[in-house]
Design a protein around this motif. Structure first.
Motif, PDB file in Angstrom:
ATOM      1  N   GLU A  60       0.835  -1.205   0.000  1.00  0.00           N
ATOM      2  CA  GLU A  60       0.000   0.000   0.000  1.00  0.00           C
ATOM      3  C   GLU A  60       0.869   1.255   0.000  1.00  0.00           C
ATOM      4  O   GLU A  60       0.591   2.215  -0.720  1.00  0.00           O
ATOM      5  N   THR A 119       0.990   4.033  -2.937  1.00  0.00           N
ATOM      6  CA  THR A 119       0.728   5.427  -2.597  1.00  0.00           C
ATOM      7  C   THR A 119       1.848   6.328  -3.092  1.00  0.00           C
ATOM      8  O   THR A 119       1.601   7.390  -3.664  1.00  0.00           O
ATOM      9  N   ARG A 120       3.080   5.902  -2.892  1.00  0.00           N
ATOM     10  CA  ARG A 120       4.214   6.712  -3.349  1.00  0.00           C
ATOM     11  C   ARG A 120       4.270   6.789  -4.867  1.00  0.00           C
ATOM     12  O   ARG A 120       4.548   7.855  -5.428  1.00  0.00           O
ATOM     13  N   LEU A 146       1.770   6.568  -6.976  1.00  0.00           N
ATOM     14  CA  LEU A 146       0.690   7.450  -7.433  1.00  0.00           C
ATOM     15  C   LEU A 146       1.000   8.906  -7.099  1.00  0.00           C
ATOM     16  O   LEU A 146       0.643   9.806  -7.866  1.00  0.00           O
ATOM     17  N   GLY A 147       1.681   9.147  -5.992  1.00  0.00           N
ATOM     18  CA  GLY A 147       2.093  10.504  -5.655  1.00  0.00           C
ATOM     19  C   GLY A 147       3.086  11.057  -6.666  1.00  0.00           C
ATOM     20  O   GLY A 147       2.989  12.213  -7.085  1.00  0.00           O
ATOM     21  N   VAL A 148       4.042  10.236  -7.074  1.00  0.00           N
ATOM     22  CA  VAL A 148       5.010  10.655  -8.094  1.00  0.00           C
ATOM     23  C   VAL A 148       4.305  10.921  -9.412  1.00  0.00           C
ATOM     24  O   VAL A 148       4.596  11.910 -10.105  1.00  0.00           O
ATOM     25  N   LEU A 170       1.176  11.837  -9.838  1.00  0.00           N
ATOM     26  CA  LEU A 170       0.416  13.072  -9.685  1.00  0.00           C
ATOM     27  C   LEU A 170       1.332  14.291  -9.778  1.00  0.00           C
ATOM     28  O   LEU A 170       0.985  15.287 -10.419  1.00  0.00           O
ATOM     29  N   ALA A 171       2.497  14.220  -9.163  1.00  0.00           N
ATOM     30  CA  ALA A 171       3.444  15.334  -9.230  1.00  0.00           C
ATOM     31  C   ALA A 171       3.924  15.553 -10.665  1.00  0.00           C
ATOM     32  O   ALA A 171       4.040  16.698 -11.119  1.00  0.00           O
TER      33      ALA A 171
END
Length: 68
Positions: free
Chosen positions: A40, A44-45, A47-49, A51-52
Protein backbone atom coordinates in the motif's frame (compact mmCIF):
# COMPACT_ATOMS: atom_id res chain seq x y z
CA UNK A 1 -34.82 12.18 -32.24
CA UNK A 2 -31.14 11.76 -33.06
CA UNK A 3 -30.25 14.23 -30.30
CA UNK A 4 -32.18 12.17 -27.76
CA UNK A 5 -30.37 9.01 -28.88
CA UNK A 6 -27.00 10.68 -28.46
CA UNK A 7 -27.97 11.98 -25.03
CA UNK A 8 -29.07 8.50 -23.96
CA UNK A 9 -25.77 7.02 -25.15
CA UNK A 10 -23.81 9.63 -23.20
CA UNK A 11 -25.94 9.10 -20.08
CA UNK A 12 -25.51 5.32 -20.43
CA UNK A 13 -21.74 5.70 -20.68
CA UNK A 14 -21.75 8.01 -17.67
CA UNK A 15 -23.81 5.54 -15.64
CA UNK A 16 -21.43 2.72 -16.61
CA UNK A 17 -18.37 4.73 -15.53
CA UNK A 18 -20.07 5.67 -12.26
CA UNK A 19 -20.85 2.01 -11.58
CA UNK A 20 -17.29 0.93 -12.37
CA UNK A 21 -15.94 3.67 -10.09
CA UNK A 22 -18.24 2.55 -7.29
CA UNK A 23 -17.08 -1.06 -7.67
CA UNK A 24 -13.42 0.03 -7.66
CA UNK A 25 -13.87 2.16 -4.54
CA UNK A 26 -15.74 -0.58 -2.69
CA UNK A 27 -13.10 -3.15 -3.64
CA UNK A 28 -10.14 -0.92 -2.70
CA UNK A 29 -10.35 -1.58 1.04
CA UNK A 30 -10.38 -5.39 0.85
CA UNK A 31 -7.69 -5.40 -1.85
CA UNK A 32 -5.40 -3.22 0.26
CA UNK A 33 -5.92 -5.47 3.30
CA UNK A 34 -4.86 -8.46 1.18
CA UNK A 35 -1.81 -6.70 -0.27
CA UNK A 36 -0.54 -5.42 3.06
CA UNK A 37 0.85 -2.18 4.42
CA UNK A 38 4.16 -2.25 2.52
CA UNK A 39 2.54 -2.68 -0.89
CA UNK A 40 0.00 0.00 0.00
CA UNK A 41 2.85 2.39 0.83
CA UNK A 42 4.58 1.60 -2.48
CA UNK A 43 1.38 2.17 -4.45
CA UNK A 44 0.73 5.43 -2.60
CA UNK A 45 4.21 6.71 -3.35
CA UNK A 46 4.03 5.71 -7.01
CA UNK A 47 0.69 7.45 -7.43
CA UNK A 48 2.09 10.50 -5.65
CA UNK A 49 5.01 10.65 -8.09
CA UNK A 50 2.61 10.26 -11.01
CA UNK A 51 0.42 13.07 -9.69
CA UNK A 52 3.44 15.33 -9.23
CA UNK A 53 4.62 14.59 -12.77
CA UNK A 54 1.20 15.44 -14.16
CA UNK A 55 1.15 18.69 -12.19
CA UNK A 56 4.57 19.68 -13.52
CA UNK A 57 3.50 18.85 -17.06
CA UNK A 58 0.35 20.99 -16.70
CA UNK A 59 2.45 23.93 -15.48
CA UNK A 60 4.92 23.50 -18.35
CA UNK A 61 2.07 23.34 -20.89
CA UNK A 62 0.48 26.44 -19.37
CA UNK A 63 3.73 28.40 -19.50
CA UNK A 64 4.30 27.36 -23.12
CA UNK A 65 0.81 28.46 -24.11
CA UNK A 66 1.04 31.78 -22.25
CA UNK A 67 4.42 32.64 -23.81
CA UNK A 68 3.23 32.03 -27.31
Amino acid sequence: NEGIDRSLVVLGALATILLLTLVALLAAGPIMRVLGAKIEAVITRLLGVLLAALAVQFVIDGVKISLG
